[in-house]
Design an enzyme around this catalytic site. Structure first.
Site, mmCIF file in Angstrom:
data_model
loop_
_atom_site.group_PDB
_atom_site.id
_atom_site.type_symbol
_atom_site.label_atom_id
_atom_site.label_comp_id
_atom_site.label_asym_id
_atom_site.label_seq_id
_atom_site.Cartn_x
_atom_site.Cartn_y
_atom_site.Cartn_z
ATOM 1 N N LYS A 12 -0.527 -39.446 -20.859
ATOM 2 C CA LYS A 12 0.715 -39.856 -21.531
ATOM 3 C C LYS A 12 0.454 -39.839 -23.028
ATOM 4 O O LYS A 12 -0.433 -40.536 -23.527
ATOM 5 C CB LYS A 12 1.126 -41.249 -21.071
ATOM 6 C CG LYS A 12 2.530 -41.615 -21.470
ATOM 7 C CD LYS A 12 3.589 -40.795 -20.731
ATOM 8 C CE LYS A 12 4.192 -41.531 -19.577
ATOM 9 N NZ LYS A 12 5.048 -40.665 -18.745
ATOM 10 N N THR A 57 0.975 -40.301 -15.100
ATOM 11 C CA THR A 57 1.005 -40.588 -16.544
ATOM 12 C C THR A 57 1.800 -41.874 -16.791
ATOM 13 O O THR A 57 1.539 -42.584 -17.761
ATOM 14 C CB THR A 57 1.615 -39.417 -17.344
ATOM 15 O OG1 THR A 57 3.007 -39.311 -17.067
ATOM 16 C CG2 THR A 57 0.915 -38.105 -17.025
ATOM 17 N N ASP A 58 2.737 -42.179 -15.921
ATOM 18 C CA ASP A 58 3.491 -43.430 -16.068
ATOM 19 C C ASP A 58 2.566 -44.638 -15.922
ATOM 20 O O ASP A 58 2.694 -45.631 -16.652
ATOM 21 C CB ASP A 58 4.612 -43.481 -15.020
ATOM 22 C CG ASP A 58 5.571 -44.617 -15.306
ATOM 23 O OD1 ASP A 58 6.256 -44.572 -16.350
ATOM 24 O OD2 ASP A 58 5.614 -45.574 -14.505
ATOM 25 N N PHE A 162 -10.448 -24.540 -61.807
ATOM 26 C CA PHE A 162 -10.592 -23.451 -60.836
ATOM 27 C C PHE A 162 -10.674 -22.159 -61.637
ATOM 28 O O PHE A 162 -9.688 -21.705 -62.215
ATOM 29 C CB PHE A 162 -9.428 -23.408 -59.844
ATOM 30 C CG PHE A 162 -9.700 -22.479 -58.691
ATOM 31 C CD1 PHE A 162 -10.733 -22.736 -57.794
ATOM 32 C CD2 PHE A 162 -8.945 -21.334 -58.505
ATOM 33 C CE1 PHE A 162 -10.991 -21.872 -56.731
ATOM 34 C CE2 PHE A 162 -9.193 -20.470 -57.444
ATOM 35 C CZ PHE A 162 -10.220 -20.743 -56.565
ATOM 36 N N ARG A 179 -6.597 -28.999 -64.524
ATOM 37 C CA ARG A 179 -5.409 -28.944 -63.673
ATOM 38 C C ARG A 179 -5.295 -30.254 -62.900
ATOM 39 O O ARG A 179 -6.235 -31.058 -62.867
ATOM 40 C CB ARG A 179 -5.490 -27.760 -62.692
ATOM 41 C CG ARG A 179 -6.614 -27.905 -61.683
ATOM 42 C CD ARG A 179 -6.596 -26.823 -60.607
ATOM 43 N NE ARG A 179 -7.653 -27.077 -59.633
ATOM 44 C CZ ARG A 179 -7.808 -26.411 -58.500
ATOM 45 N NH1 ARG A 179 -6.997 -25.401 -58.200
ATOM 46 N NH2 ARG A 179 -8.785 -26.725 -57.667
ATOM 47 N N GLN A 222 -12.960 -27.119 -52.493
ATOM 48 C CA GLN A 222 -14.080 -26.941 -51.573
ATOM 49 C C GLN A 222 -15.291 -27.774 -52.018
ATOM 50 O O GLN A 222 -15.941 -28.442 -51.204
ATOM 51 C CB GLN A 222 -14.492 -25.450 -51.512
ATOM 52 C CG GLN A 222 -13.514 -24.556 -50.761
ATOM 53 C CD GLN A 222 -12.455 -23.913 -51.639
ATOM 54 O OE1 GLN A 222 -12.014 -24.512 -52.613
ATOM 55 N NE2 GLN A 222 -12.027 -22.719 -51.270
ATOM 56 N N ASN A 248 -4.112 -28.087 -50.445
ATOM 57 C CA ASN A 248 -4.163 -28.138 -51.907
ATOM 58 C C ASN A 248 -2.723 -28.247 -52.397
ATOM 59 O O ASN A 248 -1.989 -27.267 -52.392
ATOM 60 C CB ASN A 248 -4.844 -26.861 -52.432
ATOM 61 C CG ASN A 248 -5.175 -26.952 -53.912
ATOM 62 O OD1 ASN A 248 -4.818 -27.923 -54.567
ATOM 63 N ND2 ASN A 248 -5.843 -25.932 -54.428
ATOM 64 N N HIS A 250 -0.287 -28.023 -54.717
ATOM 65 C CA HIS A 250 -0.235 -27.410 -56.049
ATOM 66 C C HIS A 250 0.785 -28.107 -56.948
ATOM 67 O O HIS A 250 1.899 -28.423 -56.520
ATOM 68 C CB HIS A 250 0.138 -25.933 -55.933
ATOM 69 C CG HIS A 250 -0.793 -25.143 -55.057
ATOM 70 N ND1 HIS A 250 -2.140 -25.037 -55.292
ATOM 71 C CD2 HIS A 250 -0.559 -24.424 -53.934
ATOM 72 C CE1 HIS A 250 -2.703 -24.287 -54.360
ATOM 73 N NE2 HIS A 250 -1.763 -23.904 -53.514
HETATM 74 O O1 LIG Z 1 -9.612 -25.524 -55.219
HETATM 75 C C1 LIG Z 1 -9.150 -24.395 -54.999
HETATM 76 N N1 LIG Z 1 -9.747 -23.598 -54.065
HETATM 77 C C2 LIG Z 1 -9.301 -22.342 -53.765
HETATM 78 O O2 LIG Z 1 -9.883 -21.629 -52.923
HETATM 79 C C3 LIG Z 1 -8.146 -21.907 -54.464
HETATM 80 N N2 LIG Z 1 -7.430 -20.746 -54.420
HETATM 81 C C4 LIG Z 1 -6.399 -20.881 -55.296
HETATM 82 O O3 LIG Z 1 -5.500 -20.016 -55.515
HETATM 83 N N3 LIG Z 1 -6.462 -22.104 -55.927
HETATM 84 C C5 LIG Z 1 -7.545 -22.752 -55.423
HETATM 85 N N4 LIG Z 1 -8.050 -23.982 -55.658
#
Ligand SMILES: O=c1[nH]c(=O)c2[nH]c(=O)[nH]c2[nH]1
Length: 285
Positions: A12, A57-58, A162, A179, A222, A248, A250
């Protein structure tokens, strides 16, 4: 070619359990989403429609609520273990049980400088998760606990770059040395054993993840994730590995030049999609 039943499990999903502990006038609340799944020798149900081995499951749903009353809800990992062991004790055809739990946190509403006894406001710092998986019984019993947090929304307004990335004929991205870095983090960590102070460790891991996110000068999401994971494994022997899934989120600088204004990193548009999705596991050798 013979056709046969492959891996299967049933249970469930998403029992929304709210448990109030009201032994005193100062109540406490646990607000959970609990899913159960049993796996094992359930071929007869699939192949012949024979339900004799099937704990419905009940019934699994009822058990989630009944045990919350009977044993109460302590650490998620403890409650999940109680459920998994219960199902293995009551469904002889099951070889394994998996209990997945999410917790929506509540905080006491501050009134005159103190938290109110029975009024709460939803907490904002992510959703705690755990998956307790028990395989086998008796001497063969093996429990694996993987806990984590999701929807942990983080942002740093600088300290993120980056640059130096691979460029081909479709690259338009400009290098940046300043950024916004933002994500809605999902982190899950697998415990090496179950002799753990679950609540204390969970709190410490989340605090460390936050601290390292803040401290690390990011060259990429990363690298930030790897740094956060490394810190957790270095500080916690009881954790075997940690995995991340990090969108990410943006934030694009808005071009204010049509209005005769400079925009040195002050006004952004928060994009919804698409988003980069960075996923990594940090583990021990
Ligand atoms: O931290 C980031 N990793 C990426 O692999 C990546 N690729 C991207 O376009 N921006 C970013 N920023």
């Amino acid at each position: 070619m013979a056709i046969t039943l492959g891996p299967n499990q049933y249970g469930k999903a998403e029992n929304r359990l709210v448990r109030i502990h009201r032994d005193t006038a100062r109540h406490s609340i646990r607000d959970l989403n609990v899913s159960s799944a049993l796996r094992g020798r359930f071929d007869a149900a699939h192949v012949h429609g024979d339900q004799r081995d099937v704990l419905p499951t009940d019934t699994q749903k009822n058990t989630v609520f009944a045990l919350a009353k009977q044993v109460g809800v302590g650490a998620l990992e403890e409650y999940g273990t109680v459920l998994a062991d219960h199902f293995l004790a009551h469904a002889p055809a099951a070889d394994g049980a998996r209990i997945s739990i999410e917790e929506y946190g509540w905080e006491r509403i501050p009134v005159d400088g103190a938290g109110h006894d029975h009024s709460f406001v939803r907490a904002g710092q992510g959703i705690r998760t755990t998956v307790v998986d028990v395989e086998g019984r008796g001497a063969d019993r093996r429990a694996t606990v993987t806990s984590g947090i999701r929807d942990l929304t983080l942002l740093k307004s600088t300290g993120s770059e980056f640059a130096g990335f691979l460029v081909d004929e479709y690259t338009t991205l400009a290098e940046t040395h300043d950024r916004i870095l933002a994500t809605s983090l999902v982190a899950t960590w697998r415990y090496a054993h179950t002799d753990v102070d679950w609540d204390k460790t969970h709190g410490a891991v989340v605090a460390l993840l936050l601290q390292r996110f803040a401290e690390i000068h990011s060259l990429a999401l990363q690298q930030t994730l790897y740094g956060m994971g490394t810190a957790v494994l270095e500080a916690h022997d009881e954790i075997a590995e940690i995995s991340f899934s990090a969108p990410n989120k943006h934030h694009f600088l808005v071009d204010l030049s049509p209005f005769g204004m400079e925009n040195p990193g002050e006004v952004f548009v928060a994009a919804d999609r698409p988003y980069g999705l960075i996923e990594a596991t940090v583990t021990r050798d």
